[in-house]
Design an enzyme around this catalytic site. Structure first.
Site, PDB file in Angstrom:
ATOM      1  N   TYR A 123       6.346   2.322  -6.501  1.00 40.67           N
ATOM      2  CA  TYR A 123       6.041   3.337  -5.050  1.00 40.67           C
ATOM      3  C   TYR A 123       6.818   2.871  -3.800  1.00 40.67           C
ATOM      4  O   TYR A 123       6.495   1.490  -3.545  1.00 40.67           O
ATOM      5  CB  TYR A 123       5.561   3.869  -4.825  1.00 40.67           C
ATOM      6  CG  TYR A 123       4.406   3.229  -3.826  1.00 40.67           C
ATOM      7  CD1 TYR A 123       3.985   3.055  -3.285  1.00 40.67           C
ATOM      8  CD2 TYR A 123       3.126   2.457  -4.459  1.00 40.67           C
ATOM      9  CE1 TYR A 123       2.543   2.534  -2.094  1.00 40.67           C
ATOM     10  CE2 TYR A 123       2.344   2.007  -4.521  1.00 40.67           C
ATOM     11  CZ  TYR A 123       1.763   1.923  -2.641  1.00 40.67           C
ATOM     12  OH  TYR A 123       1.074   1.099  -1.818  1.00 40.67           O
ATOM     13  N   CYS A 124       7.363   3.912  -3.346  1.00 42.40           N
ATOM     14  CA  CYS A 124       8.383   3.254  -1.471  1.00 42.40           C
ATOM     15  C   CYS A 124       8.102   4.670  -0.841  1.00 42.40           C
ATOM     16  O   CYS A 124       6.972   5.537  -1.430  1.00 42.40           O
ATOM     17  CB  CYS A 124       9.223   2.504  -1.920  1.00 42.40           C
ATOM     18  SG  CYS A 124      10.332   3.899  -2.205  1.00 42.40           S
ATOM     19  N   THR A 125       8.823   4.092   0.147  1.00 42.11           N
ATOM     20  CA  THR A 125       8.456   5.950   1.364  1.00 42.11           C
ATOM     21  C   THR A 125       9.030   7.119   0.854  1.00 42.11           C
ATOM     22  O   THR A 125       8.379   8.300   0.535  1.00 42.11           O
ATOM     23  CB  THR A 125       9.561   5.645   2.026  1.00 42.11           C
ATOM     24  OG1 THR A 125       8.901   3.929   2.764  1.00 42.11           O
ATOM     25  CG2 THR A 125       9.517   6.169   3.222  1.00 42.11           C
TER      26      THR A 125
END
Length: 246
Positions: free
Chosen positions: A185-187
């Site tokens: 996951y990331c922004t």
């Protein structure tokens, strides 16, 4: 819930754009004419953007972009602010819309890595395993200073300085992920999409969180997440209700 008069959008799309330079001129001129501010990155592998302005202006720019069939699948994530969080407009052509320095990883030319819907992730985290009974581990692909603002509970954090450090970090820690279901996951989704492809190349069972943290906040309200989400504008960090963190 809307709070503020400035609409902020972020989105990306991996799609082949051989005309990136000409596209840059058109998109810059239209955004400038509408008084929008923010950053648009264009490369042969796709587009990545963060824009803000009055809702009518933002929506008009997005509608014009989607009129090009290559961008029909764009799905901007939306939040609101009282003031314009960007100081100027930048539209740039880059070698990559998110730099990994792995020329063989081209999401615009390969099948997309499996994408996990936010609601499904919440259910997996609630039950403590995926639908096949495997342990689920959350892998944060953001830079260390972003992670310090908040993240998923018990997520793996390799303290990356920049995203191009990810392949080397994975090589050092791959064996720790074997036999598990890895959710990167990331922004907003762009980094974890590339990361999931690298994880798959290494023979791991991997998913990307579809739409990243911001979409997870929008769809679920943020269960199993602590703190805020760092964003690259003057708001700095957003709470799970997508309001700026005080």
């Amino acid at each position: 819930m809307q709070s503020g008069t400035i609409l902020n959008i972020s989105c990306y799309l991996f799609v082949s754009l051989p005309d990136a330079a000409a596209l840059r001129e058109r998109l810059h001129a239209h955004a400038e004419s509408l008084g929008l501010k923010g950053t648009v990155l264009i490369a042969e592998e796709g587009i990545n953007l963060f824009l803000a302005g009055p809702a009518d202006a933002v929506n008009a720019w997005v509608d014009a972009l989607r009129a090009d069939p290559r961008f029909a699948a764009l799905t901007p994530k939306r939040s609101w602010s009282e003031t314009q969080p960007f100081r100027r407009l930048k539209v740039k052509v880059k070698a990559e819309i998110i730099r990994m320095n792995q020329p063989a990883i081209r999401p615009d030319r390969a099948p997309r890595a499996p994408a996990l819907a936010p609601a499904t992730l919440t259910r997996w985290l609630d039950q403590g395993h995926d639908d096949d009974g495997r342990e689920v581990v959350m892998l944060d692909t953001r830079n260390g200073f972003e992670v310090d603002h908040g993240g998923f509970d018990d997520a793996i954090d390799w303290r990356l300085h920049k995203f191009s450090d990810f392949p080397a970090a994975l090589a050092a820690h791959r064996d720790e992920l074997v036999g598990k279901t890895v959710v990167s996951y990331c922004t907003g989704g762009i980094r974890c999409e590339k990361a999931a492809m690298v994880l798959e190349d290494q023979g791991l069972r991997a998913w990307q969180l579809d739409g990243g943290i911001l979409k997870y906040f929008e769809d679920t309200g943020g269960p199993h997440y602590h703190g805020g989400c760092f964003v690259f504008d003057e708001r700095e960090s957003l709470a799970p209700d997508l309001s700026p963190v005080e």
